[in-house]
Design a protein around this motif. Structure first.
Motif, PDB file in Angstrom:
ATOM      1  N   TYR A  35     -36.409  -9.204 -60.264  1.00  0.00           N
ATOM      2  CA  TYR A  35     -36.576 -10.744 -60.611  1.00  0.00           C
ATOM      3  C   TYR A  35     -37.202 -11.401 -59.385  1.00  0.00           C
ATOM      4  O   TYR A  35     -36.926 -10.812 -58.155  1.00  0.00           O
ATOM      5  CB  TYR A  35     -35.226 -11.310 -60.894  1.00  0.00           C
ATOM      6  CG  TYR A  35     -34.592 -11.075 -61.943  1.00  0.00           C
ATOM      7  CD1 TYR A  35     -33.869  -9.856 -62.340  1.00  0.00           C
ATOM      8  CD2 TYR A  35     -34.613 -11.897 -63.517  1.00  0.00           C
ATOM      9  CE1 TYR A  35     -33.299  -9.599 -63.558  1.00  0.00           C
ATOM     10  CE2 TYR A  35     -34.029 -11.684 -64.191  1.00  0.00           C
ATOM     11  CZ  TYR A  35     -33.272 -10.356 -64.510  1.00  0.00           C
ATOM     12  OH  TYR A  35     -32.815 -10.473 -65.811  1.00  0.00           O
ATOM     13  N   GLN A  37     -37.284 -15.134 -57.461  1.00  0.00           N
ATOM     14  CA  GLN A  37     -36.479 -16.242 -57.278  1.00  0.00           C
ATOM     15  C   GLN A  37     -37.351 -17.238 -56.247  1.00  0.00           C
ATOM     16  O   GLN A  37     -37.162 -16.845 -55.069  1.00  0.00           O
ATOM     17  CB  GLN A  37     -35.053 -16.084 -57.032  1.00  0.00           C
ATOM     18  CG  GLN A  37     -34.345 -17.265 -57.017  1.00  0.00           C
ATOM     19  CD  GLN A  37     -32.916 -17.288 -56.651  1.00  0.00           C
ATOM     20  OE1 GLN A  37     -32.349 -16.218 -55.947  1.00  0.00           O
ATOM     21  NE2 GLN A  37     -32.092 -18.124 -57.187  1.00  0.00           N
ATOM     22  N   GLN A  41     -35.224 -22.314 -57.550  1.00  0.00           N
ATOM     23  CA  GLN A  41     -35.317 -22.019 -58.948  1.00  0.00           C
ATOM     24  C   GLN A  41     -34.450 -20.809 -59.419  1.00  0.00           C
ATOM     25  O   GLN A  41     -33.747 -19.995 -58.472  1.00  0.00           O
ATOM     26  CB  GLN A  41     -36.832 -21.531 -59.418  1.00  0.00           C
ATOM     27  CG  GLN A  41     -37.858 -22.454 -59.053  1.00  0.00           C
ATOM     28  CD  GLN A  41     -37.685 -23.730 -59.888  1.00  0.00           C
ATOM     29  OE1 GLN A  41     -37.595 -23.686 -61.086  1.00  0.00           O
ATOM     30  NE2 GLN A  41     -38.114 -24.767 -59.041  1.00  0.00           N
ATOM     31  N   GLY A  42     -34.399 -20.614 -60.666  1.00  0.00           N
ATOM     32  CA  GLY A  42     -33.449 -19.377 -61.333  1.00  0.00           C
ATOM     33  C   GLY A  42     -34.237 -18.104 -61.108  1.00  0.00           C
ATOM     34  O   GLY A  42     -35.705 -18.254 -60.942  1.00  0.00           O
ATOM     35  N   PRO A  43     -33.761 -16.833 -61.204  1.00  0.00           N
ATOM     36  CA  PRO A  43     -34.295 -15.772 -61.080  1.00  0.00           C
ATOM     37  C   PRO A  43     -35.385 -15.427 -62.233  1.00  0.00           C
ATOM     38  O   PRO A  43     -34.735 -15.824 -63.593  1.00  0.00           O
ATOM     39  CB  PRO A  43     -33.361 -14.771 -61.018  1.00  0.00           C
ATOM     40  CG  PRO A  43     -32.118 -15.286 -60.553  1.00  0.00           C
ATOM     41  CD  PRO A  43     -32.109 -16.627 -61.145  1.00  0.00           C
ATOM     42  N   GLN A  44     -36.662 -15.346 -62.193  1.00  0.00           N
ATOM     43  CA  GLN A  44     -37.443 -15.076 -63.123  1.00  0.00           C
ATOM     44  C   GLN A  44     -37.965 -13.274 -63.282  1.00  0.00           C
ATOM     45  O   GLN A  44     -38.139 -12.776 -62.289  1.00  0.00           O
ATOM     46  CB  GLN A  44     -38.937 -15.766 -63.043  1.00  0.00           C
ATOM     47  CG  GLN A  44     -38.812 -17.305 -62.809  1.00  0.00           C
ATOM     48  CD  GLN A  44     -38.276 -17.833 -63.747  1.00  0.00           C
ATOM     49  OE1 GLN A  44     -39.108 -17.921 -65.023  1.00  0.00           O
ATOM     50  NE2 GLN A  44     -37.270 -18.558 -63.786  1.00  0.00           N
ATOM     51  N   PHE A  45     -37.678 -12.958 -64.351  1.00  0.00           N
ATOM     52  CA  PHE A  45     -37.767 -11.609 -64.814  1.00  0.00           C
ATOM     53  C   PHE A  45     -39.037 -11.025 -64.709  1.00  0.00           C
ATOM     54  O   PHE A  45     -40.087 -11.612 -65.189  1.00  0.00           O
ATOM     55  CB  PHE A  45     -37.084 -11.245 -66.383  1.00  0.00           C
ATOM     56  CG  PHE A  45     -37.584  -9.967 -66.803  1.00  0.00           C
ATOM     57  CD1 PHE A  45     -38.440  -9.609 -67.950  1.00  0.00           C
ATOM     58  CD2 PHE A  45     -36.671  -8.920 -66.365  1.00  0.00           C
ATOM     59  CE1 PHE A  45     -38.520  -8.437 -68.342  1.00  0.00           C
ATOM     60  CE2 PHE A  45     -36.661  -7.680 -66.680  1.00  0.00           C
ATOM     61  CZ  PHE A  45     -37.826  -7.465 -67.731  1.00  0.00           C
ATOM     62  N   GLN A  48     -38.336  -4.100 -66.207  1.00  0.00           N
ATOM     63  CA  GLN A  48     -37.138  -3.591 -66.219  1.00  0.00           C
ATOM     64  C   GLN A  48     -37.569  -2.171 -66.384  1.00  0.00           C
ATOM     65  O   GLN A  48     -38.483  -1.514 -67.240  1.00  0.00           O
ATOM     66  CB  GLN A  48     -36.363  -3.924 -67.592  1.00  0.00           C
ATOM     67  CG  GLN A  48     -34.938  -2.986 -67.569  1.00  0.00           C
ATOM     68  CD  GLN A  48     -34.123  -3.507 -68.766  1.00  0.00           C
ATOM     69  OE1 GLN A  48     -34.637  -3.226 -70.004  1.00  0.00           O
ATOM     70  NE2 GLN A  48     -33.142  -4.350 -68.650  1.00  0.00           N
ATOM     71  N   GLN A  56     -39.469  -3.326 -70.517  1.00  0.00           N
ATOM     72  CA  GLN A  56     -39.589  -4.699 -70.673  1.00  0.00           C
ATOM     73  C   GLN A  56     -40.465  -5.502 -69.762  1.00  0.00           C
ATOM     74  O   GLN A  56     -40.356  -4.812 -68.404  1.00  0.00           O
ATOM     75  CB  GLN A  56     -38.528  -5.523 -70.900  1.00  0.00           C
ATOM     76  CG  GLN A  56     -37.709  -5.050 -71.878  1.00  0.00           C
ATOM     77  CD  GLN A  56     -37.700  -5.614 -73.323  1.00  0.00           C
ATOM     78  OE1 GLN A  56     -38.757  -6.329 -73.340  1.00  0.00           O
ATOM     79  NE2 GLN A  56     -36.987  -5.334 -74.053  1.00  0.00           N
ATOM     80  N   LEU A  90     -35.308 -10.088 -56.159  1.00  0.00           N
ATOM     81  CA  LEU A  90     -33.993  -9.508 -56.429  1.00  0.00           C
ATOM     82  C   LEU A  90     -34.194  -8.427 -57.292  1.00  0.00           C
ATOM     83  O   LEU A  90     -34.935  -8.330 -58.318  1.00  0.00           O
ATOM     84  CB  LEU A  90     -33.042 -10.709 -57.032  1.00  0.00           C
ATOM     85  CG  LEU A  90     -32.962 -11.884 -56.305  1.00  0.00           C
ATOM     86  CD1 LEU A  90     -32.235 -12.880 -57.218  1.00  0.00           C
ATOM     87  CD2 LEU A  90     -31.610 -11.493 -55.448  1.00  0.00           C
TER      88      LEU A  90
END
Lengths: 114, 111
Positions: A35, A37, A41-45, A48, A56, A90
Motif C-alpha cells: 500500500y 499512504q 490519506q488512507g492506504p492505497q492498494f 498483492q 491483484q 506499507l
C-alpha cells in the motif's frame, strides 16, 4: 513471533532514480500486499502477491512492480521516481488471499523523492 | 470506490464517547476497521460481515448496516490510548475482496 518487517525505514532519492523496498511477512502468512499512504490519506492498494504471482493490482502505473520469493518475502520496485511518489509504503501480510482476511501491517518505509 | 469517513477529526476528554462513520456508494461485502498511531503501523481492530453483525473489542464496538452500506465505530468511555487515526476498509460485493481504505478519522483524547 516476529510481525511484518520492512526495510529500510527511511529512504531519500532523487527524481528519475529507482528504488527497492523489502518486506518479510508475519510467520505463517503467504500473502503480501503493498500500500502507498500519502500524508493525511488512507492506504492505497498497489498490488498483492500470492504463490509468487501478482494476484491483484490497484490503479498504479507500470513503474510500480513487485516480486515475491519462495520464502514469501516480497519486494516493491519503483522506477523513474517522481516527486509524487513521496509517501509511506506499507506492506501487509495475511494468511491467504480472499475475503475478510485480517491484515497485519509493517511500520512502513518512508520514501522521500527530491 | 473509496469509502467516506466522518467526521474527519474528533477531540475528546477521557471518559467521553465517540462515533466514527464509514459509508459507501456501492454494495459492501464486509468492513474492516484499523487504528494507526503516529509513526506506527495500522493495527487491526475488527471485521464486520454482511448481516448487520455487531462486534466488540474491549470498549470499542462497531455495527454494519448492509442496506445503508454504512458502518459505525463506537468508542465508549475513551481512554488516552484510543488516540490515533481510524481507518475503515471496505470490501465490495462481487469485487476483488481487497479492502479500499477511507481517508481516516483523527481521534485525540485529552486527559
Amino acid at each position: 513471533d516476529a510481525g511484518v518487517t520492512q526495510s529500510p525505514t527511511h529512504l531519500i532519492k532523487t527524481r528519475g532514480q529507482q528504488v527497492t523496498l523489502r518486506c518479510s511477512p508475519k510467520s505463517g502468512h503467504d500473502t503480501v500486499s503493498w500500500y502507498q499512504q500519502a500524508l493525511g490519506q488512507g492506504p492505497q492498494f498497489i498490488f498483492q502477491y500470492y504463490e509468487e504471482e501478482e494476484r491483484q493490482r490497484g490503479n498504479f502505473p507500470d513503474r510500480f512492480s513487485g516480486h515475491q520469493f519462495p520464502n514469501y518475502s516480497s519486494e516493491l520496485n519503483v522506477n523513474a521516481l517522481l516527486l509524487g511518489d513521496s509517501a509511506l509504503y506499507l506492506c501487509a501480510s495475511s494468511l491467504e488471499p480472499g475475503p475478510n482476511e485480517k491484515l497485519f501491517f509493517g511500520s512502513g518505509t518512508q520514501l522521500s523523492v527530491l | 470506490q473509496q469509502p467516506v469517513q466522518s467526521p474527519q477529526a474528533v477531540i475528546l476528554r477521557e471518559g467521553e464517547d465517540a462515533v466514527i462513520n464509514c459509508s459507501s456508494s456501492k454494495a459492501l461485502y464486509s468492513v474492516h476497521w484499523y487504528r494507526q498511531k503516529h509513526g506506527e503501523a495500522p493495527v487491526f481492530l475488527m471485521i464486520l460481515l454482511k448481516g448487520g453483525e455487531q462486534k466488540g473489542h474491549d470498549k470499542i464496538s462497531a455495527s454494519f448496516n448492509e442496506k445503508k452500506q454504512q458502518s459505525s465505530l463506537y468508542l465508549t468511555a475513551s481512554q488516552l490510548s484510543y488516540s490515533g487515526t481510524y481507518f475503515c476498509g471496505t470490501e465490495m460485493s462481487g469485487g476483488s475482496y481487497i479492502p479500499t481504505f477511507g481517508r481516516g478519522t483523527s481521534l485525540i483524547v485529552h486527559p
